[in-house]
Design an enzyme around this catalytic site. Sequence first.
Site, short mmCIF file in Angstrom:
data_model
loop_
_atom_site.label_atom_id
_atom_site.label_comp_id
_atom_site.label_asym_id
_atom_site.label_seq_id
_atom_site.Cartn_x
_atom_site.Cartn_y
_atom_site.Cartn_z
CE LYS A 35 -4.06 0.76 2.56
NZ LYS A 35 -4.80 0.64 3.82
CB THR A 121 -16.35 6.13 14.34
OG1 THR A 121 -16.36 7.07 13.27
CG2 THR A 121 -17.68 6.19 15.08
CE LYS A 251 -33.38 9.48 -5.13
NZ LYS A 251 -34.67 8.83 -5.33
N GLY A 253 -35.49 3.99 -0.56
CA GLY A 253 -34.80 3.00 -1.38
C GLY A 253 -34.74 1.66 -0.68
N GLY A 257 -26.35 1.36 3.42
CA GLY A 257 -25.25 0.40 3.60
C GLY A 257 -23.99 1.19 3.89
CB CYS A 260 -20.38 5.24 8.47
SG CYS A 260 -18.67 5.68 8.17
CE LYS A 263 -17.49 1.52 11.43
NZ LYS A 263 -17.06 2.46 12.46
CE LYS A 320 -21.24 7.18 -0.70
NZ LYS A 320 -21.22 8.41 0.05
C1 UDX Z 1 -21.87 8.44 5.92
C2 UDX Z 1 -22.09 9.87 6.41
O1 UDX Z 1 -22.84 10.61 5.43
C3 UDX Z 1 -20.77 10.54 6.73
O2 UDX Z 1 -21.00 11.84 7.26
C4 UDX Z 1 -20.01 9.68 7.75
O3 UDX Z 1 -18.80 10.24 8.11
C5 UDX Z 1 -19.82 8.29 7.19
O4 UDX Z 1 -21.09 7.71 6.86
P1 UDX Z 1 -21.22 7.28 3.62
O5 UDX Z 1 -21.38 5.98 4.31
O6 UDX Z 1 -20.02 7.48 2.76
O7 UDX Z 1 -21.20 8.50 4.66
O8 UDX Z 1 -22.48 7.47 2.65
P2 UDX Z 1 -23.82 8.33 2.59
O9 UDX Z 1 -23.77 9.15 1.38
O10 UDX Z 1 -24.14 8.99 3.85
O11 UDX Z 1 -24.88 7.15 2.32
C6 UDX Z 1 -25.00 6.05 3.22
C7 UDX Z 1 -26.08 5.12 2.76
O12 UDX Z 1 -27.37 5.72 2.88
C8 UDX Z 1 -25.97 4.67 1.30
O13 UDX Z 1 -26.24 3.29 1.21
C9 UDX Z 1 -27.05 5.46 0.59
O14 UDX Z 1 -27.56 4.79 -0.53
C10 UDX Z 1 -28.10 5.56 1.68
N1 UDX Z 1 -28.99 6.73 1.55
C11 UDX Z 1 -28.48 7.98 1.69
C12 UDX Z 1 -30.34 6.53 1.31
O15 UDX Z 1 -30.82 5.39 1.19
N2 UDX Z 1 -31.16 7.62 1.22
C13 UDX Z 1 -30.70 8.90 1.36
O16 UDX Z 1 -31.51 9.84 1.27
C14 UDX Z 1 -29.31 9.08 1.59
#
Ligand code: UDX
Length: 449
Positions: A35, A121, A251, A253, A257, A260, A263, A320
Amino acid sequence: MKIVVAGTGYVGLVTGACLAHLGHSVTCVDTNKEKIELMKQGISPIYEPGLDEILKKNYEESRLDFTTDYKSVYKDADVIFIGVGTPEREDGSANLDYVYKASEQIAENVEKDCLVVVKSTVPIGTNDKVEEFLKEHLKNDVQIEVASNPEFLSQGTAVKDTLYSSRIVIGVKSDRARDTLREVYERFNQPIVVTNRRSAEMIKYASNDFLALKISFINEIANFCEIVGADVEDVANGMSYDPRIGDKFLKAGIGYGGSCFPKDTKALHWLANDNGYELKTIKATIEVNENQKYKLFRKAKQRFRSLKGMKVAILGLTFKPGTDDLRDAPSIPNVRRLLDEGAEIVAYDPVGEENFKKLFPTEITYVKTPEETLKDADAAFIFTEWNEIKSLHLNIYKELMNTPIIFDGRNCYKINDVEEKAIEYYSVGRKAILNLKEDAKSEAAMAIV
Ligand code: UDX
């Protein structure tokens, strides 16, 4: 100021690169030699837009370095960030082994006073414990203090989120630690929230869990919309004009997943239980999400009864768009169930294919374009709203599929547009478009929650 970052995953690497980008001298430490070599060539080990560029630029301009030799870099560091992973244990609690491993290496090697900043975290109270642990394991007579500085970056926009974040949260025990971190973040020009360490740790969990709660809430409303004939997209839009609600994270759906939300919801719930308290809203958030994952599968089962021998097109594998990460991606349990049912799967994802292959090397066929997936398919499942998938014209489904039946887990298409085509379409929180012969309609699923 000499800054060292322990761990080169999403949090550690992006933090290190962005601190160097804003002028600091930063060394990133990782135990994985391959890495480190990759990063020295300006290649990020994770897929993250914009990261390669800033790695390369700052490495070439000598502000950023990478090493496995933690002993020599911890020796004279002013600030050491811990950005290692805190994965989920089987019982839902956070596994802090990497945090303590890094702490042990720091304690054994620091030769001057330094501030250790926990970015990973971690459960509330961990910063206090890490400070105790460091002090117990110090080999030299130096002053060491721990500060909490949680990270709020999202995958796919991690560099932007770090350089232009909504706030920087600092949890400290002393003015000295506060001033050091203010200096570290001076050039970021972002609001700084200063609090104690436990509150900072809680801010991180409460923020993530609140966003997850918002998603589970809208998913439940979506499920109910299907029953009573409302449209969740219109409902979310109508709600969003109220500034107290806003238009983000509404949103509907097939559930959240990623590394973060799943967990962090489980970890906070576990921690509360461990402290004799039940976080009911978080419990419900987790349950709703678990149920939501299988929504498309349930709809398909109701529609077809048996999926045996059907050719199923999968569009999107990652949790996502904008990431190659598959952690807790709804696609995984769905693909398992479809395979168990005896379906034949052809999958497309613009960047997630390689990682998915590690889980399903031979069981499914991978193709390079959405069109190839759809060819002669009996049904299509959309799990991720990549632009390559959202922008696919509905006519393509009609032209290429054996039977144009779409199960859309991310509401990629407008109901009005689908209605104009002779396509059968099931999405989340909206009416099903059947477009079937009258006698087949009674067989088809209307609203399966
Ligand atoms: C998240 C937090 O947004 C971020 O601040 C933190 O530090 C880490 O966790 P991340 O896991 O990268 O970030 O993705 P995020 O864009 O928040 O989406 C998380 C999940 O929620 C995805 O699976 C996404 O599809 C879902 N999601 C998000 C929805 O189903 N609906 C929404 O409206 C927004």
